[in-house]
Design a protein around this motif. Structure first.
Motif: not given
Length: 252
Positions: A96-109
């Protein structure tokens, strides 16, 4: 303001004997527990904390040092103190991409692209990308952020012939989205190696890490469904921000 005088009865006397810096740490810890300060939020500056509690710089720094040792907060060079966020879970078996890894965290990247250039493939890069040294490649260096905190330094090499329209703007976002949604190519797999290394000067500067402590480096080669190598990359992670997981099944 936290009083430094002592009372003489019961619990109040016990509490008053606790060092002031610990009282400040307790207050900040409670604000975090109550949700007044959330993961990734900036703490008040040292000057504001000194004014708020009527104490010296040394006392404030003792409180911040205690919370840092407890991994409740962290310091970012030149930026201040922040409530520490939960580690990013890096599932080794999920590409998964960096953004996909954090998708469920709902944080700004976001990504800060430090270098975006076309260059001649060196012998090592040519071998990794299955090219010749006559071929040209993109070289991209970028820092990946969670909110305002740098967590990963990435160096990527990609064939120019495969992606003639790759741009600086694309690399500010997700290259996987570009490859799959714009180029309509199918990513098959990534062969990865994770090793502990001493951080480079670039990594120390970009991530604000201790030059004397090892970091984790992931070296990966990405393949399309037809076997074409589409990228070779090196990622340096702040180890306190990531945990690497995998599922190991016993052979039968």
């Amino acid at each position: 303001m936290l009083a430094e005088s002592h009372t003489t009865t019961g619990d109040a006397n016990i509490l008053s004997k606790k060092p002031i810096y610990r009282q400040i740490a307790d207050t900040l810890r409670q604000q975090i527990a109550n949700g007044e300060l959330k993961p990734g939020d900036a703490l008040p500056t040292e000057a504001l904390l000194r004014e708020q509690y009527g104490v010296s710089r040394v006392t404030v720094r003792q409180a911040l040092k205690l919370l840092t040792e407890e991994r409740v907060i962290e310091s970012l060079q030149g930026s201040g103190w922040y409530v520490k966020e939960e580690r990013v879970n890096y599932d080794i078996y999920q590409l998964t991409s960096f953004y996909e890894k954090l998708a469920d965290r709902n944080v700004e990247t976001h990504s800060d692209v430090l270098i975006f250039q076309v260059t001649q493939a060196s012998p090592a890069i040519a071998e990794a990308l299955r090219l010749t040294t006559d071929d040209k490649v993109y070289y991209v260096k970028r820092v990946r952020y969670i909110k305002q905190k740098p967590v990963t330094l990435e160096e990527t090499w990609m064939p120019l012939a495969l992606f003639p329209d790759l741009s600086y703007e694309v690399m500010q976002k997700s290259k996987y989205h570009y490859i799959e949604q714009v180029k309509k190519l199918v990513i098959d797999r990534s062969e990865q190696e994770i090793i502990p290394v001493m951080p480079s000067e670039d990594a120390v500067k970009a991530l604000g890490i201790d030059a004397q402590k090892p970091v984790l480096e992931k070296v990966s080669t990405g393949f399309l469904s037809d076997g074409t190598v589409f990228e070779f990359s090196r990622n340096v992670f702040k180890s306190e921000d990531y945990r690497f997981t995998l599922v190991a099944k016993r052979g039968r």
